[in-house]
Write an enzyme that holds these catalytic residues in place. Sequence first.
Site, PDB file in Angstrom:
ATOM      1  CE  LYS A 177      -2.234  -0.811   3.900  1.00  0.00           C
ATOM      2  NZ  LYS A 177      -1.440  -2.326   4.023  1.00  0.00           N
TER       3      LYS A 177
ATOM      4  NE  ARG B 107      -3.212  -0.909  10.319  1.00  0.00           N
ATOM      5  CZ  ARG B 107      -2.133  -0.397   9.512  1.00  0.00           C
ATOM      6  NH1 ARG B 107      -2.020   0.533   9.105  1.00  0.00           N
ATOM      7  NH2 ARG B 107      -1.010  -1.299   9.470  1.00  0.00           N
TER       8      ARG B 107
ATOM      9  NE  ARG C  20       7.661  -3.255   5.312  1.00  0.00           N
ATOM     10  CZ  ARG C  20       6.204  -3.237   5.482  1.00  0.00           C
ATOM     11  NH1 ARG C  20       5.524  -2.777   4.612  1.00  0.00           N
ATOM     12  NH2 ARG C  20       5.651  -3.262   6.658  1.00  0.00           N
TER      13      ARG C  20
ATOM     14  NE  ARG D 257       7.307  -0.653   9.470  1.00  0.00           N
ATOM     15  CZ  ARG D 257       6.110  -0.469   8.971  1.00  0.00           C
ATOM     16  NH1 ARG D 257       6.381   0.079   7.800  1.00  0.00           N
ATOM     17  NH2 ARG D 257       4.995  -1.032   9.232  1.00  0.00           N
TER      18      ARG D 257
ATOM     19  NE  ARG E  16       2.863  -4.878  10.850  1.00  0.00           N
ATOM     20  CZ  ARG E  16       4.027  -4.785   9.777  1.00  0.00           C
ATOM     21  NH1 ARG E  16       4.978  -5.265   9.955  1.00  0.00           N
ATOM     22  NH2 ARG E  16       3.358  -4.000   8.887  1.00  0.00           N
TER      23      ARG E  16
HETATM   24  P1  AMP Z   1       1.969   0.465   8.895  1.00  0.00           P
HETATM   25  O1  AMP Z   1       3.084   1.472   8.445  1.00  0.00           O
HETATM   26  O2  AMP Z   1       0.682   1.118   8.182  1.00  0.00           O
HETATM   27  O3  AMP Z   1       2.131  -1.058   8.761  1.00  0.00           O
HETATM   28  O4  AMP Z   1       1.508   1.042  10.345  1.00  0.00           O
HETATM   29  C1  AMP Z   1       2.361   0.454  11.103  1.00  0.00           C
HETATM   30  C2  AMP Z   1       1.742   0.405  12.603  1.00  0.00           C
HETATM   31  O5  AMP Z   1       1.403   1.619  13.190  1.00  0.00           O
HETATM   32  C3  AMP Z   1       0.694  -0.503  12.780  1.00  0.00           C
HETATM   33  O6  AMP Z   1       1.028  -1.824  12.899  1.00  0.00           O
HETATM   34  C4  AMP Z   1      -0.008   0.172  13.950  1.00  0.00           C
HETATM   35  O7  AMP Z   1       0.474  -0.241  15.120  1.00  0.00           O
HETATM   36  C5  AMP Z   1       0.241   1.616  13.679  1.00  0.00           C
HETATM   37  N1  AMP Z   1      -1.043   1.898  12.936  1.00  0.00           N
HETATM   38  C6  AMP Z   1      -0.919   2.556  11.833  1.00  0.00           C
HETATM   39  N2  AMP Z   1      -2.111   2.906  11.210  1.00  0.00           N
HETATM   40  C7  AMP Z   1      -2.937   2.633  12.231  1.00  0.00           C
HETATM   41  C8  AMP Z   1      -4.418   2.722  12.437  1.00  0.00           C
HETATM   42  N3  AMP Z   1      -5.210   3.150  11.125  1.00  0.00           N
HETATM   43  N4  AMP Z   1      -4.983   2.507  13.293  1.00  0.00           N
HETATM   44  C9  AMP Z   1      -4.248   1.843  14.547  1.00  0.00           C
HETATM   45  N5  AMP Z   1      -2.969   1.619  14.469  1.00  0.00           N
HETATM   46  C10 AMP Z   1      -2.396   1.936  13.166  1.00  0.00           C
END
Ligand code: AMP
Length: 216
Positions: free
Chosen positions: A13, A85, A124, A157, A168
Amino acid sequence: MRIVLLGPPGAGKGTQARRLAESTGMTHLSTGDMLRSEVASGTELGLLAKKFMDSGDLVPDSNIIAMIQQHIDDPAGVLLDGFPRTIVQAKSLDKALDQISLPVDQVVHMAVDIDELIRRLSSRVVCKECHTPYNLELDPPLESGICDQCAGDVIVRDDDKPDAVKNRMKVYEELTAPVLDYYQLHRNVAEVMATGTPDAVFAKLTKAIGSGAPFN
Ligand code: AMP
């Protein structure tokens, strides 16, 4: 235009939203990137978010909604990456947009099978500074450990480490997959098989989004 990109962790994404933002001039809103910036700046939200993020759990809805709310009426249009989410977030987005008489224009689901997701997440790395993602097998930085874009440090990360990845995926199935069902009940969701090279996925995405959208 407000476009929601849905898909599991590792579906690409972020990579695709960046490219779509470049080609359309729309604003890329990644809640993950926003949170990582808060963590890096050591803000109150960052301190709170870090413990959820490191273990692969979701940051509480109220914090996420407060963080994103002020950006959703960006006149350039927004590409929502990683939000909503949860069902609570999806409903609050609908409500906030309703209040300013704007719709979610398109929802795109980027689908990838689980083995491929695990493979992608385990190779990644990302730039600590500008968040550009790289894949060590397919698309590594030109100089190992250094970002091509900003010369920042390229790192794994914490939430791409094996235990966090497992969590996750579980969180995605339990809390985020129902968001797809929610949108499918209310509107047409474009399905894109997000496999193949980033160029191939980009072509599929622009085609899926295509109709009426300001793509070039
Ligand atoms: P991402 O980079 O989108 O994979 O997000 C990394 C982490 O940020 C996720 O595993 C969550 O811990 C937190 N996070 C990102 N977006 C959200 C969201 N919309 N709601 C809750 N936690 C989020």
